[in-house]
Design a protein around this motif. Sequence first.
Motif, PDB file in Angstrom:
ATOM      1  N   LYS A 190       0.860  -1.209   0.046  1.00 59.88           N
ATOM      2  CA  LYS A 190      -0.223   0.078   0.147  1.00 59.88           C
ATOM      3  C   LYS A 190       0.894   1.203   0.138  1.00 59.88           C
ATOM      4  O   LYS A 190       1.936   1.304   0.822  1.00 59.88           O
ATOM      5  CB  LYS A 190      -0.980  -0.100   1.181  1.00 59.88           C
ATOM      6  CG  LYS A 190      -2.017  -1.076   1.312  1.00 59.88           C
ATOM      7  CD  LYS A 190      -2.737  -0.971   2.574  1.00 59.88           C
ATOM      8  CE  LYS A 190      -3.828  -2.090   2.558  1.00 59.88           C
ATOM      9  NZ  LYS A 190      -4.472  -2.081   3.744  1.00 59.88           N
ATOM     10  N   TYR A 191       0.571   2.265  -0.613  1.00 58.27           N
ATOM     11  CA  TYR A 191       1.385   3.502  -0.975  1.00 58.27           C
ATOM     12  C   TYR A 191       0.573   4.594  -0.356  1.00 58.27           C
ATOM     13  O   TYR A 191       1.116   5.923  -0.701  1.00 58.27           O
ATOM     14  CB  TYR A 191       1.677   3.680  -2.281  1.00 58.27           C
ATOM     15  CG  TYR A 191       2.620   2.319  -2.741  1.00 58.27           C
ATOM     16  CD1 TYR A 191       3.890   2.745  -2.564  1.00 58.27           C
ATOM     17  CD2 TYR A 191       2.156   1.386  -3.481  1.00 58.27           C
ATOM     18  CE1 TYR A 191       4.810   1.569  -3.009  1.00 58.27           C
ATOM     19  CE2 TYR A 191       3.016   0.157  -3.870  1.00 58.27           C
ATOM     20  CZ  TYR A 191       4.286   0.363  -3.763  1.00 58.27           C
ATOM     21  OH  TYR A 191       5.114  -0.615  -3.794  1.00 58.27           O
ATOM     22  N   ASP A 192      -0.482   4.523   0.464  1.00 58.52           N
ATOM     23  CA  ASP A 192      -1.153   5.690   1.035  1.00 58.52           C
ATOM     24  C   ASP A 192      -0.015   6.194   1.935  1.00 58.52           C
ATOM     25  O   ASP A 192       0.895   5.653   2.493  1.00 58.52           O
ATOM     26  CB  ASP A 192      -2.301   5.333   1.653  1.00 58.52           C
ATOM     27  CG  ASP A 192      -2.204   4.262   2.872  1.00 58.52           C
ATOM     28  OD1 ASP A 192      -1.979   4.631   4.086  1.00 58.52           O
ATOM     29  OD2 ASP A 192      -1.999   3.032   2.463  1.00 58.52           O
ATOM     30  N   THR A 193      -0.412   7.772   2.532  1.00 60.52           N
ATOM     31  CA  THR A 193       0.494   8.051   3.385  1.00 60.52           C
ATOM     32  C   THR A 193       0.850   7.642   4.728  1.00 60.52           C
ATOM     33  O   THR A 193       1.862   8.075   5.407  1.00 60.52           O
ATOM     34  CB  THR A 193       0.331   9.850   3.413  1.00 60.52           C
ATOM     35  OG1 THR A 193      -0.850   9.964   3.781  1.00 60.52           O
ATOM     36  CG2 THR A 193       0.681  10.304   1.933  1.00 60.52           C
ATOM     37  N   VAL A 194      -0.267   7.118   5.070  1.00 57.34           N
ATOM     38  CA  VAL A 194      -0.360   6.355   6.650  1.00 57.34           C
ATOM     39  C   VAL A 194       0.414   5.294   6.506  1.00 57.34           C
ATOM     40  O   VAL A 194       1.548   5.056   7.398  1.00 57.34           O
ATOM     41  CB  VAL A 194      -1.832   6.023   6.936  1.00 57.34           C
ATOM     42  CG1 VAL A 194      -1.641   5.092   8.180  1.00 57.34           C
ATOM     43  CG2 VAL A 194      -2.599   7.147   7.014  1.00 57.34           C
ATOM     44  N   SER A 195       0.490   4.531   5.488  1.00 61.66           N
ATOM     45  CA  SER A 195       1.331   3.218   5.329  1.00 61.66           C
ATOM     46  C   SER A 195       2.954   3.631   5.017  1.00 61.66           C
ATOM     47  O   SER A 195       3.866   3.208   5.580  1.00 61.66           O
ATOM     48  CB  SER A 195       1.122   2.510   4.077  1.00 61.66           C
ATOM     49  OG  SER A 195      -0.153   1.869   4.174  1.00 61.66           O
ATOM     50  N   GLN A 196       3.269   4.764   4.206  1.00 67.20           N
ATOM     51  CA  GLN A 196       4.568   5.285   4.104  1.00 67.20           C
ATOM     52  C   GLN A 196       5.090   5.927   5.340  1.00 67.20           C
ATOM     53  O   GLN A 196       6.153   5.576   5.783  1.00 67.20           O
ATOM     54  CB  GLN A 196       4.581   6.192   2.913  1.00 67.20           C
ATOM     55  CG  GLN A 196       4.046   5.790   1.632  1.00 67.20           C
ATOM     56  CD  GLN A 196       5.194   4.997   0.894  1.00 67.20           C
ATOM     57  OE1 GLN A 196       5.840   4.209   1.592  1.00 67.20           O
ATOM     58  NE2 GLN A 196       5.388   5.151  -0.430  1.00 67.20           N
TER      59      GLN A 196
END
Length: 313
Positions: free
Chosen positions: A115-121
């Motif tokens: 996943k590349y959403d900002t929470v995952s990053q």
Amino acid sequence: MKKPLIVVVVALAVSFAVWAGVTYPRIGGDVLHLASSIETRIYGLHRAEVEISDSLMMSWQGGPQDAKETVVMIHGYSSEKTVWMRFASHFTENYRVLILDLPGHGETIFDPALKYDTVSQAQRVVEAMDVLGIQRAHIVGNSMGGFIAGQLALLYADRVQSAVLIDAAGVVAPQKSDMAKMLAAGRNPFEIHSREEFIDFYAMTMAQPPWLPRMILDYMAEDYMVRRESLTRIFEDFHNTDFLDQRLTEIHVPILVLWGERDRLLHISSATVWQNGIANAELITYPALGHMPMLEAPRQSAEDVLAFLAKHR
């Protein structure tokens, strides 16, 4: 890149390419990587792997390992660690520095299962800090990296000594940027299909870009075309993350907002959203700069950040 160094490296690389039969524009990529490698060494940075639970992240690291404070720098969407090297050179004397290639960017591979959403990053940045024994850090992020820095300040406040948001995504701009207008019309400027499209896109990213020879620009254009499918997937994940407008009042770490007033990707009106939403947030704008002040004016922007960090030790 600094013109004198690039000119020397171009001459050497072209001579070698003629001898070795290397194809164009791959020469441009070799020149870029060689020049970046030389510059980072000059600036006291070294390349290092950081293995976390779902990725092998590549990084540049520098500064005293026993420094009392650490600065973590996070690039924007489709970008990579290279954009920070000159800016970072102003920090390595007194701060430990960590510059990451996020998954799907630079030397860190794209994995369609992630996943590349900002929470995952943001979680991956914290994992990298854990691996390196960094308990707290000043977080500096540009564009999507600024959005991630905002997520860290919100979700991991105990790990964030301060955060610097440079032309940060993550809030709704009161006025539409050129990119927002293009997206509304169904065209994503990051989806590159030709060199001509890349040159138009590149002009949007900075008001005062550093000089680059044509062969490097051609390499960058080809790289965007090769990565178009993965970048589209990353954009979807990152752009569909809930924005932070309604949660800004929950951010209590010291915040500095930097913005280039000529930003064509994220409108300058976003800066006041961040400033007004976060208690005691500071704001500095640059009338002559665009979306990437740390690359367009590394010394000026670094001095402003260093002055801010000195107040929050």
